[in-house]
Design an enzyme around this catalytic site. Structure first.
Site, PDB file in Angstrom:
ATOM      1  N   GLY A   7       9.381 -42.811  19.456  1.00 17.67           N
ATOM      2  CA  GLY A   7       9.923 -42.759  20.563  1.00 17.67           C
ATOM      3  C   GLY A   7      10.393 -43.641  20.930  1.00 17.67           C
ATOM      4  O   GLY A   7       9.505 -43.169  22.088  1.00 17.67           O
ATOM      5  N   ASP A  32       9.139 -46.880  17.701  1.00 12.16           N
ATOM      6  CA  ASP A  32      10.712 -46.727  17.809  1.00 12.16           C
ATOM      7  C   ASP A  32      11.261 -47.408  15.888  1.00 12.16           C
ATOM      8  O   ASP A  32      11.146 -48.128  15.860  1.00 12.16           O
ATOM      9  CB  ASP A  32      11.802 -47.228  18.785  1.00 12.16           C
ATOM     10  N   ARG A  82      19.820 -34.016  23.637  1.00 14.68           N
ATOM     11  CA  ARG A  82      20.511 -32.569  23.466  1.00 14.68           C
ATOM     12  C   ARG A  82      22.537 -34.102  24.890  1.00 14.68           C
ATOM     13  O   ARG A  82      22.314 -34.249  25.283  1.00 14.68           O
ATOM     14  CB  ARG A  82      20.685 -31.795  24.228  1.00 14.68           C
ATOM     15  N   HIS A 175      11.335 -22.103  23.718  1.00 13.55           N
ATOM     16  CA  HIS A 175      11.925 -22.436  24.628  1.00 13.55           C
ATOM     17  C   HIS A 175      13.741 -22.788  24.668  1.00 13.55           C
ATOM     18  O   HIS A 175      14.241 -23.110  24.180  1.00 13.55           O
ATOM     19  CB  HIS A 175      11.998 -24.742  23.812  1.00 13.55           C
TER      20      HIS A 175
HETATM   21  N1  LIG Z   1      10.981 -30.186  24.242  1.00 13.73           N
HETATM   22  C1  LIG Z   1      11.189 -30.434  25.880  1.00 13.73           C
HETATM   23  O1  LIG Z   1      11.255 -29.938  26.326  1.00 13.73           O
HETATM   24  C2  LIG Z   1      12.544 -31.385  25.973  1.00 13.73           C
HETATM   25  C3  LIG Z   1      12.781 -31.926  26.922  1.00 13.73           C
HETATM   26  C4  LIG Z   1      13.349 -33.728  27.046  1.00 13.73           C
HETATM   27  C5  LIG Z   1      13.675 -33.898  25.447  1.00 13.73           C
HETATM   28  N2  LIG Z   1      13.580 -33.088  24.672  1.00 13.73           N
HETATM   29  C6  LIG Z   1      14.128 -33.879  23.468  1.00 13.73           C
HETATM   30  O2  LIG Z   1      13.184 -35.134  22.897  1.00 13.73           O
HETATM   31  C7  LIG Z   1      14.491 -35.887  22.289  1.00 13.73           C
HETATM   32  C8  LIG Z   1      13.916 -37.168  22.995  1.00 13.73           C
HETATM   33  O3  LIG Z   1      14.958 -37.434  23.702  1.00 13.73           O
HETATM   34  P1  LIG Z   1      15.214 -38.601  25.010  1.00 13.73           P
HETATM   35  O4  LIG Z   1      16.276 -38.178  26.016  1.00 13.73           O
HETATM   36  O5  LIG Z   1      13.851 -39.584  24.648  1.00 13.73           O
HETATM   37  O6  LIG Z   1      16.225 -39.426  23.597  1.00 13.73           O
HETATM   38  P2  LIG Z   1      16.751 -41.117  23.531  1.00 13.73           P
HETATM   39  O7  LIG Z   1      17.562 -40.838  22.861  1.00 13.73           O
HETATM   40  O8  LIG Z   1      16.519 -41.814  25.122  1.00 13.73           O
HETATM   41  O9  LIG Z   1      15.229 -41.211  22.545  1.00 13.73           O
HETATM   42  C9  LIG Z   1      14.740 -40.738  21.081  1.00 13.73           C
HETATM   43  C10 LIG Z   1      14.605 -42.546  20.622  1.00 13.73           C
HETATM   44  O10 LIG Z   1      14.384 -41.882  19.449  1.00 13.73           O
HETATM   45  C11 LIG Z   1      14.195 -42.885  19.030  1.00 13.73           C
HETATM   46  N3  LIG Z   1      14.367 -42.750  17.179  1.00 13.73           N
HETATM   47  C12 LIG Z   1      15.730 -41.470  16.308  1.00 13.73           C
HETATM   48  N4  LIG Z   1      15.034 -42.053  14.358  1.00 13.73           N
HETATM   49  C13 LIG Z   1      13.605 -42.282  15.193  1.00 13.73           C
HETATM   50  C14 LIG Z   1      12.831 -42.430  13.507  1.00 13.73           C
HETATM   51  N5  LIG Z   1      13.456 -42.154  12.602  1.00 13.73           N
HETATM   52  N6  LIG Z   1      12.018 -42.754  14.414  1.00 13.73           N
HETATM   53  C15 LIG Z   1      11.736 -43.298  15.473  1.00 13.73           C
HETATM   54  N7  LIG Z   1      12.580 -43.506  16.510  1.00 13.73           N
HETATM   55  C16 LIG Z   1      13.262 -42.821  16.265  1.00 13.73           C
HETATM   56  C17 LIG Z   1      16.053 -43.131  18.694  1.00 13.73           C
HETATM   57  O11 LIG Z   1      15.801 -44.655  18.832  1.00 13.73           O
HETATM   58  C18 LIG Z   1      15.684 -43.103  20.258  1.00 13.73           C
HETATM   59  O12 LIG Z   1      15.215 -44.969  21.321  1.00 13.73           O
HETATM   60  C19 LIG Z   1      15.058 -35.178  21.800  1.00 13.73           C
HETATM   61  O13 LIG Z   1      15.420 -34.315  20.445  1.00 13.73           O
HETATM   62  C20 LIG Z   1      15.638 -33.924  22.975  1.00 13.73           C
HETATM   63  O14 LIG Z   1      16.445 -33.275  22.957  1.00 13.73           O
HETATM   64  C21 LIG Z   1      12.923 -32.010  24.563  1.00 13.73           C
END
Ligand SMILES: NC(=O)c1ccc[n+]([C@@H]2O[C@H](COP(=O)([O-])OP(=O)(O)OC[C@H]3O[C@@H](n4cnc5c(N)ncnc54)[C@H](O)[C@@H]3O)[C@@H](O)[C@H]2O)c1
Length: 311
Positions: A7, A32, A82, A175
């Site tokens: 990602g 990605d 989200r 979380h």
């Molecule tokens: N655990 C935590 O505390 C926490 C905190 C913030 C965000 N998150 C979560 O982290 C995740 C990512 O958030 P973000 O802001 O970076 O989102 P984002 O949309 O900026 O990035 C997600 C990336 O995943 C890629 N992706 C989707 N399907 C894929 C696949 N099958 N293989 C490879 N890549 C793939 C997308 O192309 C995108 O570039 C979300 O689920 C978000 O809710 C968790």
């Protein structure tokens, strides 16, 4: 020593950047599904190396997992973030499918990796990676507690007008809204926080922490990335440097804290073997009740995922 970040979105790219800047591994691979994204971001990041003075090579790949072969640690951030009005649980089915397919690819090339899951809903996505990988439980963990605790520490530092570095704290549980605050285990350079702040103010900070993620979603239209990326990078560092640091991480419980077969945030020791120990601290009856409630909320979603037959 290689670390893969799956990602290349906001959280993934930030995590890759911070791991590289720590100069603790030879290579960071960003991968990605979106054509060109990880190649572009890794090229941009690599061009910061001469400025920020690190040697870690950053490379990118569109879905070619052979480039990730032999990774020591894999951070999974792929998934939808989200959006305003969307609960974490809305993301379940889409993100569980993504985490499953990504995990299958990761384990093909890095069978000995430690996996750190970041995708939401966090506790259940950690379960998804665990079930799919069939790895021992010490090699699959979720990042949430380090972030939630950092938010809590930052808010406390602001309220007390002290350095955030001097605040030691621990939060447990799932979380988000059901996290379990533990003021008894919060100190400022060893001074119990309850001696420095009144109960009402502390409770307001705890509430602000619980809603910390949602607040950022409302402000920015997407979820946070600087602190989440930094938190995941800190876990990577603890593992690759075998630091034996104690962090709250989401792990599978098998009897600890009286809980079984559920993924929830608890204090653990992180070192080269991943989760080297679950630290079973004493909880009061009230704290234990909150933890049980939090674990029940996670279990409910684990059951929903099981019912969807995705994994
Ligand atoms: N655990 C935590 O505390 C926490 C905190 C913030 C965000 N998150 C979560 O982290 C995740 C990512 O958030 P973000 O802001 O970076 O989102 P984002 O949309 O900026 O990035 C997600 C990336 O995943 C890629 N992706 C989707 N399907 C894929 C696949 N099958 N293989 C490879 N890549 C793939 C997308 O192309 C995108 O570039 C979300 O689920 C978000 O809710 C968790």
């Amino acid at each position: 020593m290689k670390v893969t970040v799956v990602g290349a979105g906001n959280v993934g790219a930030t995590c890759a950047q911070i791991v590289a800047e720590k100069n603790i591994v030879q290579q960071v691979v960003l991968i990605d599904i979106k054509e060109g994204l990880s190649e572009g971001k890794s090229l941009d990041l690599w061009q910061t190396a001469p400025i920020n003075e690190y040697d870690t090579r950053i490379t990118g790949s569109t879905n070619d997992y052979s480039k990730t072969a032999g990774s020591e640690v894999v951070v999974i951030t792929s998934g939808l973030p989200r959006k305003p009005g969307m609960s974490r649980d809305d993301l379940i089915s889409i993100n569980a499918g993504i985490v499953k397919s990504v995990t299958e690819n990761v384990i093909k090339y890095s069978p000995d990796a430690k996996i750190i899951v970041v995708s939401n809903p966090l506790d259940v996505m950690t379960y998804a990676a665990y079930v799919t990988s069939k790895f021992p439980k010490n090699r699959v963990m979720g990042m949430a507690g380090v972030l939630d605790t950092a938010r809590y520490r930052a808010f406390l530092a602001e309220a007390l007008d002290v350095s955030p570095r001097d605040i030691q704290a621990l939060l447990m549980g799932g979380h988000g809204d059901t996290m379990v605050p533990l003021p008894r285990y919060t100190t400022v350079s060893g001074i119990p926080v309850t001696e420095l702040i009144d109960e009402e103010k502390l409770n307001a900070i705890i509430e602000r922490t619980k809603k910390g993620g949602g607040k950022l979603v409302n402000l920015m239209g997407t979820s946070a990335w600087y602190a989440p990326g930094s938190a995941a990078a800190q876990m990577v560092e603890a593992i690759v440097m075998d630091q034996k640091r104690i962090f709250p991480c989401c792990v599978k419980l098998e009897g600890e804290f009286g809980l079984n077969d559920v993924f929830v945030g608890v204090p653990v020791k992180l070192g080269k073997n991943g989760v080297e120990k679950i630290v079973e601290i004493n909880l009061t009856a009230d704290e234990q009740a909150l933890l049980v409630e939090s674990a029940a909320a996670v279990k409910e979603i684990m059951d929903v995922v099981d019912g969807m037959n995705i994994l």
